[in-house]
Design a protein around this motif. Structure first.
Motif, PDB file in Angstrom:
ATOM      1  N   LEU A  61       0.832  -1.202   0.000  1.00  0.00           N
ATOM      2  CA  LEU A  61       0.000   0.000   0.000  1.00  0.00           C
ATOM      3  C   LEU A  61       0.869   1.255   0.000  1.00  0.00           C
ATOM      4  O   LEU A  61       0.595   2.227  -0.715  1.00  0.00           O
ATOM      5  N   GLY A  62       1.935   1.236   0.774  1.00  0.00           N
ATOM      6  CA  GLY A  62       2.876   2.357   0.813  1.00  0.00           C
ATOM      7  C   GLY A  62       3.551   2.578  -0.530  1.00  0.00           C
ATOM      8  O   GLY A  62       3.721   3.712  -0.979  1.00  0.00           O
ATOM      9  N   HIS A  63       3.925   1.479  -1.193  1.00  0.00           N
ATOM     10  CA  HIS A  63       4.530   1.590  -2.529  1.00  0.00           C
ATOM     11  C   HIS A  63       3.550   2.208  -3.524  1.00  0.00           C
ATOM     12  O   HIS A  63       3.953   2.980  -4.389  1.00  0.00           O
ATOM     13  N   SER A  64       2.264   1.861  -3.393  1.00  0.00           N
ATOM     14  CA  SER A  64       1.274   2.401  -4.330  1.00  0.00           C
ATOM     15  C   SER A  64       1.115   3.908  -4.180  1.00  0.00           C
ATOM     16  O   SER A  64       0.723   4.591  -5.117  1.00  0.00           O
ATOM     17  N   LEU A  65       1.435   4.445  -3.012  1.00  0.00           N
ATOM     18  CA  LEU A  65       1.350   5.888  -2.755  1.00  0.00           C
ATOM     19  C   LEU A  65       2.673   6.592  -3.053  1.00  0.00           C
ATOM     20  O   LEU A  65       2.697   7.795  -3.297  1.00  0.00           O
ATOM     21  N   HIS A  66       3.745   5.848  -3.064  1.00  0.00           N
ATOM     22  CA  HIS A  66       5.082   6.436  -3.146  1.00  0.00           C
ATOM     23  C   HIS A  66       5.288   7.343  -4.355  1.00  0.00           C
ATOM     24  O   HIS A  66       5.842   8.439  -4.225  1.00  0.00           O
ATOM     25  N   ASP A  67       4.898   6.914  -5.551  1.00  0.00           N
ATOM     26  CA  ASP A  67       5.145   7.727  -6.747  1.00  0.00           C
ATOM     27  C   ASP A  67       4.453   9.083  -6.656  1.00  0.00           C
ATOM     28  O   ASP A  67       5.013  10.101  -7.065  1.00  0.00           O
TER      29      ASP A  67
END
Length: 124
Positions: A90-96
């Protein structure tokens, strides 16, 4: 369930409030920004990377991110105990998106300063 952040009682407003926080933005960026690859960072590494963050604020931010499922906390029973943090899926999906906001702010800061000076000159 559908959410509409324009509605006062929509719970997505709380999430927007959380991810709009400067320390949240910087923590999420730091967890992947070091060498371009995601990797766990120890608490002390994050504290050094985020110049100006207090221990209390970093701890509160990391706990909130863990609670929201954006970051995982791993404790290793060493002497002293080693605690590290890394982005979840979930954090990776927000990172960009977060990284884009950080990059935009860094790229356009001179423009914003110029507009502020012009505005302040008119208002004064």
């Amino acid at each position: 369930m559908e959410y509409d952040a324009f509605l006062a009682q929509c719970p997505s407003r709380q999430l927007l409030d959380r991810i709009a926080n400067k320390w949240v933005t910087l923590v999420l960026a730091a967890l992947r920004d070091c060498d371009g690859e995601p990797r766990p960072l120890r608490y002390s590494e994050l504290a050094r990377r985020l110049d100006g963050v207090s221990q209390k604020m970093l701890t509160q931010t990391l706990r909130a991110l863990e609670r929201d499922g954006l970051v995982t906390r791993t404790v290793v029973a060493t002497v002293p105990v080693t605690v590290s943090y890394e982005l979840t899926g979930l954090g990776h999906s927000l990172h960009d998106t977060i990284r884009g906001l950080k990059a935009w702010a860094e790229t356009h800061m001179d423009d914003v300063h110029a507009h502020r000076e012009t505005y302040d000159g008119r208002v004064a």
